[in-house]
Scaffold this active site. Structure first.
Site: not given
Length: 558
Positions: A55, A58-59, A176
């Protein structure tokens, strides 16, 4: 794990077409075997998660869409992106457990946490297959139904605040908050994701400046600066963007909420994109792009601009001290009230009052205008009436002058007529009294006296003569009326005349009560008593000659 194909056997790669085929086959088998099929399947040693596709990435994490055989539904699975060290694995699992502990409608729910056969950690969560994240808002806002209005975006913001407030109540900071970490499903549910940097409120973070240049500044909206300075440039608070030891508390998240509000208002990041060091420096100095830049173009309300600016204050003491406080400001705006941040004056308060009560105020204004209109109409009508009245008054004065002239002539003529009438009335009185000798002559005399009244109604002698005629006819009730009228008109100077009238009035009143009920006449003895009371010659003649003579004659059939 370097790719989906390299996943261990527990995460078998899944073909969507085969999945549909096996689902149909499974339904047929279950229908044949009855309710025991699910029990048998769960009891057996089976492959639980079947990978469908990737899907997002990220990092440090990869998000997969997988099929959970136990629940027979699709879920999202988070796995570490690369071969991870033990500290990273621990942080990954810590994020999963921390997120799972926060059960709130606006926080992404975690369903399962585990380690596969290759000793690689994973956790599963709700799959938002047809939703959006706020990071795609600027490009797709027109395509997101019900999200193009400011009011709808503020509702989303309030839901974000609800989730953050719940976390704070449980002693947890997100640290975050950014558009990419806010998911919206197709039914309007808002979910806060990625709690990888979350800390407990009482925790302290010490960071180092080395290595910051290694961050790709163009990916600042998608990647979190981790390890050294933790957070996302543009949405991280100043206390997160420095190597100094600074306390991070609820107000750190409140800064990020102010940045999210900024983004929801203008669809841009508060910071100008550039090198990471420059962006961190701008964060520390508060060099954000002023929201006022977008105010005229997007029609942004100054009250919300002030709320965002206050939430993003450099000094935490100047920010809102709780998430509830910033929520109260947003609700105040949505309800049509002034916010504390804008420090609204009287004119603004008045304008907001009108906005909240448009219907009532407009109705009142219409009523006042109608009242003023009616008042003006009434005043104009009064002025017109006064003008007409003055004209009428002038005409009336002119008519009055003419009338007065005519009145003088009329009075003179009336006086002459009155004198003539009085003379004629006196003459008729004399004629009437001379006729009162028989019944027929009595009637003529009575008619003459009545006619004399039409000639002069103020003649005292006429009423006195009528009283005499009624008295001699033994009609004492009529005599009383005529004597009273005669007394009203008798002159005060003629006291002897007046006293005689009073005597005859009292005698009439006395005789009225002495009349025989059968004959309606006086007894002869009473007549004699009357003659003895009035010894004067003319009274004796009247009593003896008129009353007695007319007892059988004049009063018969009267």
């Amino acid at each position: 794990m370097n790719s989906i194909a390299d996943q261990p056997d527990e995460f078998t790669v899944f073909n969507p077409a085969l999945d549909q085929f096996f689902d149909i086959a499974k339904e047929i088998v279950e229908a044949e075997e009855g309710s025991s099929a699910i029990f048998t399947e769960l009891k057996s040693d089976y492959q639980r998660y079947w990978i469908a596709n990737k899907i997002a990435e990220g990092g440090s994490k990869t998000i997969l869409k997988v099929k959970d055989s136990s629940t027979n539904r699709h879920v999202a699975m988070a796995i570490l992106k690369d071969k991870a060290e033990s500290s990273e694995v621990e942080a990954f699992l810590r994020e999963a457990r921390l997120t799972a502990s926060l059960q709130h409608p606006n926080i992404m729910p975690v369903y399962d946490i585990g380690v596969n056969s290759a000793d690689e950690p994973y956790f599963t969560m709700k799959l938002i297959e047809y939703g959006h994240n706020l990071g795609s808002l600027a490009k797709s806002v027109k395509r997101i139904s019900g999200f193009e209005t400011l009011a709808s975006r503020l509702e989303v913001f309030l839901k974000i605040c609800d989730g953050v407030s719940f976390a704070h109540a449980n002693g947890i900071l997100h640290l975050d908050l950014k558009p990419e970490n806010i998911q919206l499903d197709s039914f309007g549910q808002v979910l806060i994701c990625d709690w990888g940097l979350a800390r407990f409120v009482k925790g302290r973070d010490t960071v180092s400046v080395s290595g910051t240049d290694e961050i790709n500044s163009m990916d600042f909206l998608n990647l979190t600066v981790k390890g050294l300075i933790q957070g996302t440039p543009g949405f991280m608070a100043p206390e997160q963007a420095t190597t100094e030891k600074r306390v991070k508390d609820e107000r750190t998240d409140i800064y990020a909420l102010g940045a999210l509000l900024y983004y929801l208002l203008c669809f841009h990041s508060p910071l100008k994109i550039g090198p990471v060091k420059k962006m961190l420096s701008d964060t520390l100095k508060g060099n954000t792009v002023p929201l006022a830049k977008w105010r005229k173009k997007l029609g942004l309300p100054s009250s919300l601009i002030k709320v965002s600016e206050r939430a993003m204050s450099l000094n935490p003491e100047n920010r809102y001290q709780s998430v509830t406080a910033i929520q109260d400001e947003i609700r105040a705006y949505m309800d049509g009230y002034a916010t504390m941040a804008e420090n609204a004056g009287f004119r603004v308060q008045l304008a907001l009052f009108y906005s909240r009560n448009k219907f009532r105020v407009n109705l009142l204004i219409m009523a006042v205008l109608m009242f003023i209109g009616l008042t003006m109409y009434f005043i104009d009508s009064v002025k017109e009436s006064e003008h007409k009245a003055r004209l009428s008054e002038a005409r009336a004065l002119e008519s009055e002058k003419k009338a007065l002239a005519n009145l003088d002539a009329f009075k003179q003529a009336q006086e002459a007529n009155k004198q003539l009438g009085s003379i004629a009335a006196i003459q008729k009185n004399r004629e009437a009294m001379s006729l009162a000798t028989s019944k027929e002559e009595y009637k003529k005399a009575f008619k003459l006296l009545k006619y004399a009244l039409t000639l002069d109604s103020d003649q005292e002698a006429t009423y006195a003569n009528l009283g005499w005629l009624s008295f001699t006819a033994q009609k004492f009730d009529e005599a009383i009326v005529y004597y009273k009228e005669a007394l009203k008109r008798a002159k005060d100077s003629n006291s002897s005349r007046k006293s005689k009238l009073k005597e005859m009035l009292r005698l009439s009143e006395t005789f009225e009560g002495l009349v025989d009920e059968e004959t309606g006449l006086l007894d002869e003895e009473l007549i004699n008593a009357g003659m003895s009371r009035f010894p004067e010659r003319k009274f004796r003649i009247v009593f003896k000659h008129l009353i007695y003579r007319h007892r059988n004659n004049l009063l018969e059939n009267e």
